[in-house]
Design a protein around this motif. Sequence first.
Motif, PDB file in Angstrom:
ATOM      1  N   ILE A  12      15.250  -7.846   0.616  1.00 38.57           N
ATOM      2  CA  ILE A  12      16.706  -8.065   0.591  1.00 38.57           C
ATOM      3  C   ILE A  12      17.304  -7.792  -0.785  1.00 38.57           C
ATOM      4  CG2 ILE A  12      18.522  -9.809   0.822  1.00 38.57           C
ATOM      5  CD1 ILE A  12      16.865 -11.015   3.114  1.00 38.57           C
ATOM      6  N   PRO A  13      16.797  -8.390  -1.881  1.00 40.75           N
ATOM      7  CA  PRO A  13      17.393  -8.077  -3.189  1.00 40.75           C
ATOM      8  C   PRO A  13      17.146  -6.643  -3.628  1.00 40.75           C
ATOM      9  CG  PRO A  13      15.486  -9.512  -3.451  1.00 40.75           C
ATOM     10  CD  PRO A  13      15.777  -9.449  -1.998  1.00 40.75           C
ATOM     11  N   ALA A  14      16.018  -6.040  -3.226  1.00 38.31           N
ATOM     12  CA  ALA A  14      15.746  -4.652  -3.596  1.00 38.31           C
ATOM     13  C   ALA A  14      16.765  -3.714  -2.965  1.00 38.31           C
ATOM     14  CB  ALA A  14      14.332  -4.262  -3.165  1.00 38.31           C
ATOM     15  N   VAL A  15      17.019  -3.886  -1.678  1.00 41.32           N
ATOM     16  CA  VAL A  15      18.009  -3.056  -0.988  1.00 41.32           C
ATOM     17  C   VAL A  15      19.407  -3.340  -1.521  1.00 41.32           C
ATOM     18  CG1 VAL A  15      19.079  -2.573   1.239  1.00 41.32           C
ATOM     19  CG2 VAL A  15      16.592  -2.827   1.073  1.00 41.32           C
ATOM     20  N   SER A  16      19.717  -4.599  -1.755  1.00 41.35           N
ATOM     21  CA  SER A  16      21.038  -4.965  -2.267  1.00 41.35           C
ATOM     22  C   SER A  16      21.298  -4.316  -3.616  1.00 41.35           C
ATOM     23  CB  SER A  16      21.156  -6.493  -2.395  1.00 41.35           C
ATOM     24  OG  SER A  16      20.989  -7.118  -1.153  1.00 41.35           O
ATOM     25  N   ALA A  17      20.311  -4.358  -4.497  1.00 38.32           N
ATOM     26  CA  ALA A  17      20.473  -3.755  -5.821  1.00 38.32           C
ATOM     27  C   ALA A  17      20.672  -2.253  -5.720  1.00 38.32           C
ATOM     28  CB  ALA A  17      19.254  -4.072  -6.689  1.00 38.32           C
ATOM     29  N   ALA A  18      19.903  -1.603  -4.846  1.00 34.44           N
ATOM     30  CA  ALA A  18      20.037  -0.153  -4.680  1.00 34.44           C
ATOM     31  C   ALA A  18      21.416   0.216  -4.141  1.00 34.44           C
ATOM     32  CB  ALA A  18      18.943   0.362  -3.742  1.00 34.44           C
ATOM     33  N   VAL A  19      21.917  -0.557  -3.175  1.00 32.04           N
ATOM     34  CA  VAL A  19      23.253  -0.293  -2.618  1.00 32.04           C
ATOM     35  C   VAL A  19      24.321  -0.502  -3.683  1.00 32.04           C
ATOM     36  CG1 VAL A  19      24.959  -1.083  -0.934  1.00 32.04           C
ATOM     37  CG2 VAL A  19      22.567  -0.824  -0.259  1.00 32.04           C
TER      38      VAL A  19
END
Length: 498
Positions: A12-19
């Motif tokens: 979740i935080p990995a995808v959020s940061a990338a977005v």
Amino acid sequence: MRAHLPILPVLIPAVSAAVMVALARRELVLARVLALASAAAQLAVACLLLAAVQGGEVLVYRLGDWPVPYGIALVVDRLSAAMVLLTAALGAALLLHAVCAWDRRGQHFHPLFQFQLMGIYGAFLTGDFFNLFVFFEVMLIASYGLMVHGGGAARLTNAMQYMVVNLIGSTLFLFAVSLVYNAAGTLNFADLALRVPTVAASDRGILMAGGMLLCVVFLLKAAVVPLQFWLPGAYGHAPGVAAALFALLSKVGAYALLRFALVGLGWSSLAALEPLAWLTLLVGALGVLAAPTLGVLAGFAAVASIGVLFVGLAGAEAVRLGAGLYYLVHSTLTGAALFVLADLVRSARRKEGDAVLGGQDFAGRALLGGGFFLAAIAAVGLPPLSGFIGKLALLRSIPVEGGAGAASWVFVLVTSFLLLLGLSRAGSRVFWKTQGDGGQAMRGPEAGGVAALALLLAGTFAWSLVAEPALAYFTQAAQALLEPGAYVQAVTGMGVFR
């Protein structure tokens, strides 16, 4: 869905940061919405994980379905689930402070914050050394950016020291892991538990050398004396919201040490570290007495809390270790509250910053003074907050008979008194011995920071209300560390032969 829960705290935080990097680099409002949505999702997943392992089950997630020791495994048990929930709760509270102040003072705050959370989650969930190193580096690289967020010469100077120390630690980590792998042929914690008893006599020296070097690395990360020198200045000059999250980083070092020593190497206890715990307590308490600023005071208070934590972790009994883990949660919330409060005072006083000296009145002095009073009670360990219960449970688990037990009692009680003196001195100078009406032209403390402070202090109060089930829960988690058969069986499919 349940089978994929262990990967979600990292994903979740990995995808959020990338977005955020791709779509919200210059859209602060969108970045805030994404950050808050991510925090809510992380908190929900953490609650589900805790519920899933409440009965003692161990969840294992094998990426690519590769078997141990060849694949990457994430493991969730009682202890790791509790640490994930603590991280999610702390991150959500601190975002309230960030969205009202700190995210405006530089670019990429929210992606860095998400990557920081990702690294912390990964360190708590990983089942092997390779990924522990990877998540350590993700966590540290993000912390470098957060530490200098907003600029400032003092912040940059202390950040450089922090970076150098952690780069040395990372280098030693690689050397140590290579020695362990050379001797045991595995980097997986559970697989190491199976292989250590069968390591050839000619390789035992290499294994112990690697093991001791890894312990030094984890003690450096945890800021245990004599390796604590970097923490007060680095955290004390970092942005308040970042330093409050960093209050959890030293706990990552303690957690990794427990996993490696008690599960991987099969040690019965960490009793050899008890004298270092006493010294850490003393250095932290004396540092609070002499701290020139509230930020540095919070840093030394964090060092003292690490000393109390290691007094608990040094025991070979589940009750004592469980009391130490209960105190770990309390000290994280209290340390974060002190860093947030120092940041609010620094912003309100402006010219004088968070210096521990008498000066002019400032806006919100009564409100922040009340918050400091509660945070000081929590840090010292006075009733009715959870610090009192944690220290009481810890002392009750340590027999007074014998030199080590008596010494632990003396150090915990004497340093608690020193902390009371140091915090009283700082509080009276900053919030009481003031003059003039300097606060008339200043804005009041930021609402988000006050809300975050209130949530953290409320958390220490709530933690005292659930002390009985929480202590029982962590005693069970401690028992699983001391007897890791179920953990090893879940990860490898084999029992521990010791």
